[in-house]
Design an enzyme around this catalytic site. Sequence first.
Site, PDB file in Angstrom:
ATOM      1  N   GLU A   1       0.815  -1.225   0.000  1.00  0.00           N
ATOM      2  CA  GLU A   1       0.000   0.000   0.000  1.00  0.00           C
ATOM      3  C   GLU A   1       0.844   1.269   0.000  1.00  0.00           C
ATOM      4  O   GLU A   1       0.586   2.202  -0.753  1.00  0.00           O
ATOM      5  CB  GLU A   1      -0.968   0.017   1.191  1.00  0.00           C
ATOM      6  CG  GLU A   1      -2.201  -0.850   1.002  1.00  0.00           C
ATOM      7  CD  GLU A   1      -1.957  -2.315   1.316  1.00  0.00           C
ATOM      8  OE1 GLU A   1      -0.844  -2.651   1.766  1.00  0.00           O
ATOM      9  OE2 GLU A   1      -2.879  -3.136   1.108  1.00  0.00           O
TER      10      GLU A   1
ATOM     11  N   HIS B   1     -10.896  -4.873  10.073  1.00  0.00           N
ATOM     12  CA  HIS B   1     -11.508  -4.569   8.778  1.00  0.00           C
ATOM     13  C   HIS B   1     -12.763  -3.714   8.940  1.00  0.00           C
ATOM     14  O   HIS B   1     -13.617  -3.708   8.062  1.00  0.00           O
ATOM     15  CB  HIS B   1     -11.863  -5.855   8.013  1.00  0.00           C
ATOM     16  CG  HIS B   1     -10.698  -6.496   7.330  1.00  0.00           C
ATOM     17  ND1 HIS B   1      -9.676  -7.090   8.012  1.00  0.00           N
ATOM     18  CD2 HIS B   1     -10.392  -6.614   6.013  1.00  0.00           C
ATOM     19  CE1 HIS B   1      -8.789  -7.569   7.147  1.00  0.00           C
ATOM     20  NE2 HIS B   1      -9.200  -7.287   5.932  1.00  0.00           N
TER      21      HIS B   1
END
Lengths: 326, 351
Positions: free
Chosen positions: A60, A129
């Site tokens: 990322e 998440h």
Amino acid sequence: MAELMYWEAIRRAHDEEMARDPLVICMGEDIGVAGGTYKATKGLFDKYGPERVIDTPISENGFTGLGIGASFLGVRPVIEIMSVNFAWLAMDQIFNTAAKVRYMSGGQLTAPIVVRSPGGTAHQLGAQHSARMEKVFMGIAGLRVVTPSTPKQAYGLLKSAIRCEDPVFINEHELMYNLKGEVPDQEFFHPLEGSEVVREGRDVTLFGYNISVHWALQAAEVLSKQHGIEAEVVDLYTLSPLDRAGIAASVSKTHRAIIVEEAEPAVGVGSEVMAIINEECFFELDAAPLRVSAVNVPIPYNRQLEKAALPAVKDVVDAVLSQVAK
Amino acid sequence: MEVDLLKTMLRDMLLARAFEERAAQEYAQGNIAGFLHLYPGEEAIAVGVLRAAEPADYIVSTYREHVHALVRGIPPGVVMAELFGKKDGCSGGMGGSMHLFDRERRFMGGYAIVGETFPVATGIGYAVAMRRLPEAVICFFGDGAVNQGTFHESLNMAALWKLPVLFVCENNHYQIGTEIHRHSAVAEVWKRACGYRIPAKRIDGMDVLAVHEATVAALEQIRAGNGPQLLECETYRFRGHSMADPGSYRPKVELQAFEDNEDPVKIAIAETVAAYPTGEQIAAAGSGNIERLSGHLQQSELLTAAQLEAMRKEVAEVVEEAVHFAARSPEPAMEDAQAALDCNRHDEVLI
């Protein structure tokens, strides 16, 4: 006017901008051949090829920084981070490079990137998440933050973000990609700054953004039908910079304010809107503003606890009733 | 090698040394604040690499980047003014010592987060590749940066997509104050590139000619479309990590040894004053070649001692003028700061 799902609206914005400008590219994990976890880039790989629709490694910080570097030379990358929870890994590049480069270069370089990412809590995805990170992004000078609550906004905000010279973070929502709504057939650009009154009212203002706009609207219906209270609902689609004038205008009309936010209360949208109310229109208030927020815990996995950790429509109704009673 | 290039590189190194030593003095006097990371000892890398680069190449550097900026052609006064935080600095006084930028010269910045530069340089390389231009990106970094995740993430992507990036490690053997064998399981930086099938080489970073030669070869490969390359240049910094660091963690004898025998400026003088030897001459000279090359000084006709002295005097004057320029430059105002943040917001659909 066509009815599109949120993901279809995002896909359409990508497609139109990529067709117009060969320097618009998109990148992220599984966005190419696989078409994207939320289908936001479905079909684009076949249409524009691997150089412009980049399936990235799971890096990322690396691929976000790659997009930033490319943007210095005029490339317009739309970077999908599969979940905001993974965006923590890209914070160095977003905050230290994209948001600051124009400033520390004395205006010579700019990083016109778009980072799109679904935030919010879905269904039992567990603590890592389910984060809501808009509060983190909106506190950074040099970065624009928008958060669409409808397919129309999702389309128009992405179109404007791609054309914008500033780095823009678009906070989407895991649960909203299949939300349907009208999107004009004609190309249009949604303003990147402002707010929108989505329901007129006289008694109290409910401020929401992204999914919480929908909660506020549902609460407003209950209040109207069951309690005779007419709530105004303001959609804060821009979280940075927040629409000070719009916030003050609505509070000056209703004299009561409640902020509905999916995130934990500390250092968030609610606290910032309250500060703006204090600064802009304190003497218009008939009651102290309130926040309806999540419980200050990482989101639990257990279904019942997950539900209990998030604000519900009933919480909004109760907050209004307690405020009106004062 | 051409005599003119040799002389140019020697002057670069003399200027670099003089500029940095003067910056240290200005720091001591309070004209420069914040962190100040100086380059003495490492000059051969910036000079050798950047004199092998083309004006169309892009440079991405770290917070120890004054000399990269100077060799790239940013006027010394403009660099010094940035160190002073003044309006005429190359970043308008908004960057400071660690954030020198010059868009026109494709000097894409000094960045102060260790490892931040790898993805940025790789991304510039991506944009270059999209345009199909024979340009390259040169990314400078220290040995301390190779343990950041971004190093591996970027090498992987650069190799995967065959991007035109030259990674140049300035291995001065210390990450701030920790010696390389105490911070890296594999102390040979070049070996790490092998994990990504990136051609890599370790060279003597104290020898400007060796650096130049290796860079020319690497850039040739990159421009031919063969993807990234990595050069590990072994060097040594004569000062501490920054002006805030006395460097007391290093054995005195180690520092002395480098200053006496490995000073890249001394080596460059020897190499310039003497003709650059052939391979046979180097082989014949054996391990004590530095001293032997110095011995050529008197016999050489490339540069006389008087010319060398004149060069030293000339760079001293340039540095003096740079300091005057910086001192005379006005302070930036808060409006300038705001303008730097807002200046490119010209898209009318925004607001």
